[in-house]
Design a protein around this motif. Structure first.
Motif, PDB file in Angstrom:
ATOM      1  N   ASP A   1       0.841  -1.209   0.000  1.00 42.54           N
ATOM      2  CA  ASP A   1       0.000   0.000   0.000  1.00 42.54           C
ATOM      3  C   ASP A   1       0.874   1.257   0.000  1.00 42.54           C
ATOM      4  OD1 ASP A   1      -2.136  -1.716   0.166  1.00 42.54           O
ATOM      5  OD2 ASP A   1      -2.444  -1.440   2.329  1.00 42.54           O
ATOM      6  N   VAL A   2       0.280   2.359  -0.352  1.00 40.33           N
ATOM      7  CA  VAL A   2       0.980   3.650  -0.343  1.00 40.33           C
ATOM      8  C   VAL A   2       1.446   3.973   1.080  1.00 40.33           C
ATOM      9  CG1 VAL A   2       0.689   6.141  -0.684  1.00 40.33           C
ATOM     10  CG2 VAL A   2      -0.323   4.528  -2.316  1.00 40.33           C
TER      11      VAL A   2
ATOM     12  N   LYS B   1       4.861   9.900   3.037  1.00 38.36           N
ATOM     13  CA  LYS B   1       4.735  10.901   1.965  1.00 38.36           C
ATOM     14  C   LYS B   1       4.611  12.300   2.555  1.00 38.36           C
ATOM     15  CE  LYS B   1       2.404  10.026  -1.839  1.00 38.36           C
ATOM     16  NZ  LYS B   1       1.327   9.847  -2.852  1.00 38.36           N
TER      17      LYS B   1
ATOM     18  N   GLU C   1       6.671  10.613  -4.876  1.00 40.73           N
ATOM     19  CA  GLU C   1       5.664   9.616  -5.263  1.00 40.73           C
ATOM     20  C   GLU C   1       6.317   8.247  -5.466  1.00 40.73           C
ATOM     21  OE1 GLU C   1       4.068  13.336  -5.306  1.00 40.73           O
ATOM     22  OE2 GLU C   1       5.776  12.736  -6.560  1.00 40.73           O
ATOM     23  N   GLU C   2       7.442   8.221  -6.147  1.00 42.87           N
ATOM     24  CA  GLU C   2       8.129   6.941  -6.381  1.00 42.87           C
ATOM     25  C   GLU C   2       8.643   6.332  -5.078  1.00 42.87           C
ATOM     26  OE1 GLU C   2      10.078   7.376 -10.825  1.00 42.87           O
ATOM     27  OE2 GLU C   2      10.907   8.586  -9.209  1.00 42.87           O
TER      28      GLU C   2
ATOM     29  N   THR D   1       7.175   6.513  -2.217  1.00 43.70           N
ATOM     30  CA  THR D   1       6.094   6.154  -1.291  1.00 43.70           C
ATOM     31  C   THR D   1       4.979   5.320  -1.927  1.00 43.70           C
ATOM     32  OG1 THR D   1       5.011   8.280  -1.754  1.00 43.70           O
ATOM     33  CG2 THR D   1       6.469   8.185   0.172  1.00 43.70           C
ATOM     34  N   GLU D   2       5.053   5.095  -3.237  1.00 46.05           N
ATOM     35  CA  GLU D   2       4.009   4.333  -3.922  1.00 46.05           C
ATOM     36  C   GLU D   2       4.647   3.138  -4.636  1.00 46.05           C
ATOM     37  OE1 GLU D   2       1.632   6.915  -6.417  1.00 46.05           O
ATOM     38  OE2 GLU D   2       1.797   8.569  -4.970  1.00 46.05           O
TER      39      GLU D   2
ATOM     40  N   LYS E   1       3.596   0.680  -6.223  1.00 50.46           N
ATOM     41  CA  LYS E   1       3.042   0.290  -7.528  1.00 50.46           C
ATOM     42  C   LYS E   1       3.632   1.104  -8.685  1.00 50.46           C
ATOM     43  CE  LYS E   1      -1.360  -1.969  -6.487  1.00 50.46           C
ATOM     44  NZ  LYS E   1      -1.112  -2.332  -5.096  1.00 50.46           N
ATOM     45  N   ARG E   2       4.256   2.223  -8.387  1.00 50.08           N
ATOM     46  CA  ARG E   2       4.961   2.974  -9.431  1.00 50.08           C
ATOM     47  C   ARG E   2       6.239   2.242  -9.859  1.00 50.08           C
ATOM     48  NH1 ARG E   2       3.869   8.669 -10.317  1.00 50.08           N
ATOM     49  NH2 ARG E   2       2.110   9.352  -9.045  1.00 50.08           N
TER      50      ARG E   2
END
Length: 379
Positions: free
Chosen positions: A28-29, A34, A55-56, A58-59, A61-62
């Motif tokens: 999950d994020v 973040k 974003e990269e 903390t996420e 899925k990126r």
């Protein structure tokens, strides 16, 4: 596929290949992280060495679009050096931080993570995995905290119940939906020893670090070191362990499980004077296997010169004069001049004055002036 059974098999296999602790987390994020990273960015507390966007980082899925889980691993490293060489008045020594004593931890961790990845892909054909160690986008500490490896201490290190904070961390993202492990309860309590002991006040508050003031970061920079940090550097040539050394959770923590994590004492506690004249080839041969060599020899040499000022090493004057007069790099010339001023022998002061007559770099001249000012302030 029985995911629970697979998890047990992975845990058992991880022990076989020299992983000291493994935990499983969701992909999950990292929402709280973040927000924290955004605050750090606004405050200017980041080091600049971080990889990727917020974003990269903390996420997950990126980084792996089909990500379901993250496996976090920890490998314990020694906190005490066997047969540590002793510095003498004629041969002063510097020190690398403990995390850089043995073989580069990126190599140690990546080897094990790649074995883990191969094991998973063999058990589950078509499984996706992505391995990361420190230089990847994800925060190793945030993943380890979520995976139950340890809690994030006030010193911003992951503190494990078994090994304290003397652990290397790495992770593997996968598309397999493992049941997550439970986080470890934070047990810093009211203790603030790390905050009080930090030489530069880089620990702003529990869990918040201003990397721009952290000696561990500063030893890796390549420019002139600000005077306020030179005073606190001591004999550190790479990294800083103060906030780990004072931590009560690290008392009696010293593990020698992995031969490749063991220090080569002469490299981990190097003689300072030879560092001034070391060639690129000699530097790679002596220090190339260590994580602390990643920025090359310039920061290490600059720090070694400052360490000689810390010791006021009069036996180094001749070599420092040679560096001040002949080194092509302004940072090294100027730092040598500053150190000569700190040492303050008649020979050192005369050498600075003579060198000023032919020096053309303004920053080096400024360091020379500061070196001479030490002498003025003595009277």
């Amino acid at each position: 596929m029985d995911v629970g059974q697979l998890k047990q098999e992975i845990v058992a296999y991880s022990k076989e290949i020299g992983i000291d602790k493994i935990g499983f987390a969701s992909a999950d994020v990292f929402g709280e992280l973040k927000e924290r990273l955004k605050r750090q960015q606004t405050l200017g507390y980041q080091s600049g060495f971080e990889k990727g966007s917020i974003e990269e980082r903390t996420e997950p899925k990126r980084l792996l679009p089909e990500a379901q889980s993250i496996l976090s691993i920890a490998i314990a490293y020694p906190s005490r050096m066997k047969n540590a060489p002793k510095g003498t008045r004629e041969e002063r020594r510097g020190i690398f931080c403990r995390a850089s004593w043995g073989t580069d931890y990126h190599v140690i961790l990546r080897e094990r993570l790649e074995k883990l990845s191969a094991f998973i892909e063999e058990k589950v054909p078509g499984a996706s995995t992505k391995v990361m160690v420190d230089t990847g986008e994800l925060s190793d500490r945030a993943v380890a905290e979520r995976a139950g490896i340890g809690f994030s201490g006030k010193n911003c290190a992951i503190i494990t119940p078994e090994f304290g904070s003397y652990v290397y961390l790495g992770e593997l993202i996968t598309n397999i939906p493992f049941i997550p492990d439970s986080p470890v309860e934070d047990s810093c309590g009211d203790c603030r020893k790390c905050l009080d002991a930090c030489p530069t006040g880089a620990l702003v508050q529990g869990g918040q670090l201003n990397a721009q003031r952290c000696l561990s970061f500063l030893t890796q920079t390549k420019g002139f070191l600000a005077d306020e940090f030179r005073v606190e550097l001591g004999n550190r040539v790479y990294g800083c362990d103060t906030c780990q050394q004072v931590c009560p959770k690290n008392k009696q923590m010293d593990f020698h499980f992995h031969p490749e994590a063991e220090p080569q004492p002469e490299a981990a506690k190097p003689k300072l004077k030879p560092m001034l004249r070391i060639s690129n080839r000699e530097f790679k041969e002596t220090f190339g296997h260590m994580a602390g060599s990643w920025r090359g020899k310039k920061p290490i040499q600059r720090n070694a010169i400052i360490a000689l000022a810390h010791f006021k090493d009069e036996t180094a004057v001749d070599e420092l004069v040679a560096v001040m007069n002949n080194d092509p790099r302004p940072v090294i010339r100027g730092t040598a001049a500053w150190t000569l001023g700190k040492i303050g022998t008649d020979e050192a002061i005369t050498a600075i004055k003579e060198a000023m007559e032919k020096e053309t770099d303004d920053q080096v001249l400024f360091e020379m002036e500061k070196g001479l000012d030490f002498q003025k302030n003595r009277y």
